[in-house]
Design an enzyme around this catalytic site. Structure first.
Site, PDB file in Angstrom:
ATOM      1  N   LYS A  13       0.814  -1.216   0.000  1.00  0.00           N
ATOM      2  CA  LYS A  13       0.000   0.000   0.000  1.00  0.00           C
ATOM      3  C   LYS A  13       0.853   1.274   0.000  1.00  0.00           C
ATOM      4  O   LYS A  13       0.604   2.182  -0.783  1.00  0.00           O
ATOM      5  CB  LYS A  13      -0.868  -0.026   1.258  1.00  0.00           C
ATOM      6  CG  LYS A  13      -2.165   0.651   1.127  1.00  0.00           C
ATOM      7  CD  LYS A  13      -3.119   0.228   2.245  1.00  0.00           C
ATOM      8  CE  LYS A  13      -2.429  -0.161   3.530  1.00  0.00           C
ATOM      9  NZ  LYS A  13      -2.706   0.753   4.645  1.00  0.00           N
ATOM     10  N   ARG A  88     -10.018   2.682  10.195  1.00  0.00           N
ATOM     11  CA  ARG A  88      -9.731   1.315  10.616  1.00  0.00           C
ATOM     12  C   ARG A  88     -10.938   0.658  11.263  1.00  0.00           C
ATOM     13  O   ARG A  88     -10.900  -0.534  11.582  1.00  0.00           O
ATOM     14  CB  ARG A  88      -8.566   1.311  11.616  1.00  0.00           C
ATOM     15  CG  ARG A  88      -7.226   1.555  10.975  1.00  0.00           C
ATOM     16  CD  ARG A  88      -6.122   1.228  11.950  1.00  0.00           C
ATOM     17  NE  ARG A  88      -4.837   1.732  11.514  1.00  0.00           N
ATOM     18  CZ  ARG A  88      -4.052   1.114  10.634  1.00  0.00           C
ATOM     19  NH1 ARG A  88      -4.432  -0.033  10.123  1.00  0.00           N
ATOM     20  NH2 ARG A  88      -2.895   1.641  10.286  1.00  0.00           N
ATOM     21  N   ARG A 122      11.048  -8.303   3.705  1.00  0.00           N
ATOM     22  CA  ARG A 122      10.825  -6.892   4.008  1.00  0.00           C
ATOM     23  C   ARG A 122      11.816  -6.383   5.053  1.00  0.00           C
ATOM     24  O   ARG A 122      12.172  -7.090   5.996  1.00  0.00           O
ATOM     25  CB  ARG A 122       9.398  -6.739   4.532  1.00  0.00           C
ATOM     26  CG  ARG A 122       9.039  -5.342   4.946  1.00  0.00           C
ATOM     27  CD  ARG A 122       7.571  -5.216   5.096  1.00  0.00           C
ATOM     28  NE  ARG A 122       7.102  -5.694   6.389  1.00  0.00           N
ATOM     29  CZ  ARG A 122       5.922  -5.327   6.911  1.00  0.00           C
ATOM     30  NH1 ARG A 122       5.135  -4.520   6.250  1.00  0.00           N
ATOM     31  NH2 ARG A 122       5.547  -5.790   8.076  1.00  0.00           N
ATOM     32  N   ARG A 155      11.129  -7.244  10.999  1.00  0.00           N
ATOM     33  CA  ARG A 155      10.225  -7.465  12.126  1.00  0.00           C
ATOM     34  C   ARG A 155      10.258  -8.919  12.553  1.00  0.00           C
ATOM     35  O   ARG A 155      10.220  -9.816  11.713  1.00  0.00           O
ATOM     36  CB  ARG A 155       8.790  -7.107  11.713  1.00  0.00           C
ATOM     37  CG  ARG A 155       8.514  -5.640  11.807  1.00  0.00           C
ATOM     38  CD  ARG A 155       7.199  -5.294  11.171  1.00  0.00           C
ATOM     39  NE  ARG A 155       6.075  -6.025  11.751  1.00  0.00           N
ATOM     40  CZ  ARG A 155       4.828  -5.564  11.742  1.00  0.00           C
ATOM     41  NH1 ARG A 155       4.571  -4.379  11.215  1.00  0.00           N
ATOM     42  NH2 ARG A 155       3.844  -6.261  12.255  1.00  0.00           N
ATOM     43  N   ARG A 166      -2.399 -12.420  10.777  1.00  0.00           N
ATOM     44  CA  ARG A 166      -2.589 -10.978  10.600  1.00  0.00           C
ATOM     45  C   ARG A 166      -3.519 -10.702   9.420  1.00  0.00           C
ATOM     46  O   ARG A 166      -4.359  -9.807   9.464  1.00  0.00           O
ATOM     47  CB  ARG A 166      -1.217 -10.341  10.307  1.00  0.00           C
ATOM     48  CG  ARG A 166      -0.873  -9.154  11.180  1.00  0.00           C
ATOM     49  CD  ARG A 166       0.353  -8.449  10.657  1.00  0.00           C
ATOM     50  NE  ARG A 166       1.589  -9.128  10.993  1.00  0.00           N
ATOM     51  CZ  ARG A 166       2.740  -8.987  10.319  1.00  0.00           C
ATOM     52  NH1 ARG A 166       2.811  -8.203   9.274  1.00  0.00           N
ATOM     53  NH2 ARG A 166       3.820  -9.630  10.703  1.00  0.00           N
TER      54      ARG A 166
END
Ligand SMILES: [Zn+2]
Length: 217
Positions: A13, A88, A122, A155, A166
């Protein structure tokens, strides 16, 4: 153009929003970035945000909404915006409706297996939060942020099981919000990325073509 962008965590995104920003000359209002910035500055709202974050608590809606309102007011009238990271919740969708009208919802559709593959490569800047990918979006210098020189890290929860979970949570939270926009007859631009190596430019061009069709670009 006043747009909201939705995509699962890891759908890219941020990457697409920033490419659309330069392609369409719109502001990107990324709530995550705004809060990161606020933690650094010494303003009344910034101190409030900090007090919640430091206690490990969620920033309450009335503060998030105020931050959003202030940011939207700063968008020059000649420019539009792409909102990222808000709403959200269904309540936030209603709040947004009371702050400003939305012309279009940009929805990124990326299969889970691609997200899992991407997230495991990532890397994130510890300092400014810029996201890199050691396969598709490499920094110029290994493990160093192009923008601020900060250290890049992975992460610890970027593992397939945690990512799958998730994604399920995201789906469950997002569907009712999207439903709200559908009920208000706001058009959707759906960008499908179904190949691992699909260049971001292709996805961006898909989005721009559809926005042009809606006379928003
Ligand atoms: Zn950085």
């Amino acid at each position: 153009m006043k747009a909201v962008i939705f995509g699962a965590p890891g759908a890219g995104k941020g990457t697409y929003a920033s490419r659309l920003q330069s392609r369409l000359n719109v502001d990107v209002i990324a709530m995550g970035d705004i809060f990161r910035e606020m933690l650094k500055e010494d303003s009344e709202l910034g101190r409030k945000v900090k007090s919640y974050v430091e206690k490990g608590m969620l920033v309450p809606d009335y503060i998030v909404n105020e931050v959003l309102k202030q940011r939207i007011a700063k968008v020059p009238p000649s420019k539009g915006f792409i909102l990222d990271g808000y709403p959200r919740t269904v309540e936030q969708a209603d709040t947004l409706d009371s702050i400003t009208g939305i012309d279009v919802v940009i929805l990124l559709m990326v299969p889970d297996w691609i997200i899992i593959e991407r997230l495991s490569s990532r890397r994130i800047c510890r300092n400014c939060g810029t996201v890199y990918n050691i396969r598709f979006l490499k920094p110029r210098v290994e493990d160093v942020c192009d923008k601020c020189g900060g250290e890049l890290y992975q992460r610890s929860d970027d593992t397939p099981e945690v990512i799958k979970n998730r994604l399920q949570v995201y789906e469950a939270q997002t569907q009712p919000i999207l439903q709200k926009f559908r009920e208000k007859n706001i058009p959707f631009v759906v960008a499908v990325c179904d190949k691992l190596e699909m260049p971001p430019e292709n996805v961006v061009e898909q989005i721009v073509r559809d926005l042009e069709r809606l006379k928003l670009a």
